[in-house]
Design an enzyme around this catalytic site. Structure first.
Site, PDB file in Angstrom:
ATOM      1  N   CYS A  98     -14.924 -14.312   6.712  1.00 52.90           N
ATOM      2  CA  CYS A  98     -15.968 -15.206   6.220  1.00 52.90           C
ATOM      3  C   CYS A  98     -15.679 -16.652   6.627  1.00 52.90           C
ATOM      4  O   CYS A  98     -14.604 -17.180   6.345  1.00 52.90           O
ATOM      5  CB  CYS A  98     -16.074 -15.107   4.702  1.00 52.90           C
ATOM      6  SG  CYS A  98     -17.321 -16.230   4.003  1.00 52.90           S
ATOM      7  N   LYS A 139     -11.773  -6.484   8.079  1.00 56.61           N
ATOM      8  CA  LYS A 139     -12.641  -7.139   9.055  1.00 56.61           C
ATOM      9  C   LYS A 139     -12.097  -8.526   9.338  1.00 56.61           C
ATOM     10  O   LYS A 139     -11.749  -9.271   8.411  1.00 56.61           O
ATOM     11  CB  LYS A 139     -14.079  -7.235   8.545  1.00 56.61           C
ATOM     12  CG  LYS A 139     -15.038  -7.768   9.610  1.00 56.61           C
ATOM     13  CD  LYS A 139     -16.486  -7.801   9.146  1.00 56.61           C
ATOM     14  CE  LYS A 139     -17.387  -8.251  10.305  1.00 56.61           C
ATOM     15  NZ  LYS A 139     -18.783  -8.476   9.878  1.00 56.61           N
ATOM     16  N   HIS A 168     -15.166  -9.153  14.475  1.00 55.61           N
ATOM     17  CA  HIS A 168     -16.316 -10.006  14.794  1.00 55.61           C
ATOM     18  C   HIS A 168     -15.849 -10.941  15.892  1.00 55.61           C
ATOM     19  O   HIS A 168     -14.981 -11.786  15.664  1.00 55.61           O
ATOM     20  CB  HIS A 168     -16.745 -10.774  13.546  1.00 55.61           C
ATOM     21  CG  HIS A 168     -17.940 -11.656  13.765  1.00 55.61           C
ATOM     22  ND1 HIS A 168     -18.731 -12.077  12.738  1.00 55.61           N
ATOM     23  CD2 HIS A 168     -18.473 -12.193  14.889  1.00 55.61           C
ATOM     24  CE1 HIS A 168     -19.708 -12.843  13.217  1.00 55.61           C
ATOM     25  NE2 HIS A 168     -19.558 -12.921  14.532  1.00 55.61           N
ATOM     26  N   GLY A 200     -20.811  -8.301  16.585  1.00 52.65           N
ATOM     27  CA  GLY A 200     -21.254  -9.632  16.981  1.00 52.65           C
ATOM     28  C   GLY A 200     -22.271  -9.629  18.107  1.00 52.65           C
ATOM     29  O   GLY A 200     -22.018  -9.070  19.183  1.00 52.65           O
ATOM     30  N   GLU A 201     -23.469 -10.196  17.858  1.00 55.45           N
ATOM     31  CA  GLU A 201     -24.518 -10.407  18.863  1.00 55.45           C
ATOM     32  C   GLU A 201     -25.022  -9.107  19.493  1.00 55.45           C
ATOM     33  O   GLU A 201     -25.349  -9.084  20.682  1.00 55.45           O
ATOM     34  CB  GLU A 201     -24.035 -11.363  19.955  1.00 55.45           C
ATOM     35  CG  GLU A 201     -23.885 -12.798  19.496  1.00 55.45           C
ATOM     36  CD  GLU A 201     -25.192 -13.416  18.982  1.00 55.45           C
ATOM     37  OE1 GLU A 201     -26.186 -13.414  19.727  1.00 55.45           O
ATOM     38  OE2 GLU A 201     -25.199 -13.898  17.839  1.00 55.45           O
TER      39      GLU A 201
END
EC number: 1.3.1.-
Length: 323
Positions: A98, A139, A168, A200-201
């Site tokens: 985060c 994560k 990520h 991610g993306e």
């Protein structure tokens, strides 16, 4: 290919998890993070974030949901993980990614990527506190300000007992700005012996294929891309199986899901949150559906729940009449 649905605070909560897993293609979900400070949380807090615990830790469509915890104190994390484990989650995931300033300021989330030894302590404490059969995963991002410690952080998570790692592919400093740096993931995969999931993306099937090729990962986690295109997981799965996407999700298919989403929002969220949640989803759907642009512009200034409910009902009627 394994496809996971990402946790996204304030967006991908239990309401949207329920709706998106009805569309199909998702193997497993992860809850929004449950923040752990110095107190032992009551069961009602875990159930608020993860009402699927009342359904065998599965969405109504039958997709398992893993609970995510965020914190930096090994003792508090372990105590809360043990209490959560008693409620029967599919597994426990730990958040080291985060980027929010309020979280990082207190040493949580991505801030721990500066201290691999503390990561190992947190993961190890949670692993020891929960039953051996319960998976513990983690994560991470590629780092805090840079990628210098990414291997060490991944190894710390493995050393603590994590059985799976989602990466990520951006640093905390990158935030959510494109691109995602999938090319760093092979170095992390080489540094650990546990499965690694790329994140991610990933907005399209083409993105998913590029991510798999560049990262070397057979498991992907979908976030905003799945929210913008609820049929994305299904389309990826069809392509992966060498099949044409014979049943693509079109706007008319989404109308019942929008109606179900609005009903769940009205049933489960505070009145002040309801209109905003629908607009938030429509805003992302504009990336994929031309019709979502029209819908978003129509409800953009609406705040009255009854008016929005009437609009949703009209959309359902129109979809039925055109079927």
């Amino acid at each position: 290919m394994t496809l996971l649905l990402a946790p996204m605070e304030g967006l991908l909560d239990f309401v949207l998890r329920d709706v998106l897993t009805r569309v199909g293609g998702v193997d497993r979900c992860v809850s929004e993070f449950i923040r752990i400070t110095g107190t032992l949380l009551p069961d009602k807090v875990f159930l608020r974030y993860l009402p699927e615990l009342r359904n065998g830790s599965r969405t109504l469509a039958g997709v398992p949901v893993r609970a995510q915890l965020l914190g930096s104190d090994p003792v508090s994390m372990a105590e809360n993980a043990a209490r959560l484990a008693a409620l029967g989650p599919e597994g426990i995931d730990l958040n080291f990614g985060c980027p929010a300033k309020v979280v990082n300021r207190h040493g949580g989330g991505a801030a721990l990527l500066q201290e691999p030894e503390r990561i190992a302590a947190v993961v190890g404490a949670v692993r020891r506190a929960v039953p051996a059969h319960l998976p513990v995963s983690a994560k991470m991002r590629l780092g805090f300000n840079d990628t210098g410690l990414m291997r060490e952080c991944a190894q710390a998570m493995q050393a603590g007992g994590a059985a799976e790692l989602v990466v990520h592919a951006r640093t905390k400093a990158d935030g959510y700005r494109p691109p995602a740096y999938w090319e760093h993931i092979p170095a992390i995969r080489a540094a650990v012996a546990i499965p690694v999931v790329a994140n991610g993306e990933i907005w399209t099937v083409a993105d998913a294929l590029r991510c798999r090729a560049v990262s070397g990962c057979d498991a992907l986690m979908l976030g905003r891309g799945m929210v913008a295109d609820p049929g994305l997981a299904r389309a990826i799965r069809a392509f992966d199986a060498g099949l044409p996407d014979a049943d693509p999700v079109v706007w008319a298919d989404l109308i019942p899901h929008l109606a179900a989403f609005w009903q769940l929002v009205c049933d489960d969220l505070e009145p002040r949150q309801r209109a905003g949640r629908l607009k938030q989803w429509l805003n992302l759907l504009r990336r994929r559906f031309v019709e979502a642009e029209v819908a978003y512009q129509h409800v953009r200034t609406m705040t009255d729940q009854r008016a929005i409910t009437a609009w949703v009902a009209a959309q359902q009627a129109e979809a039925r009449n055109s079927a």
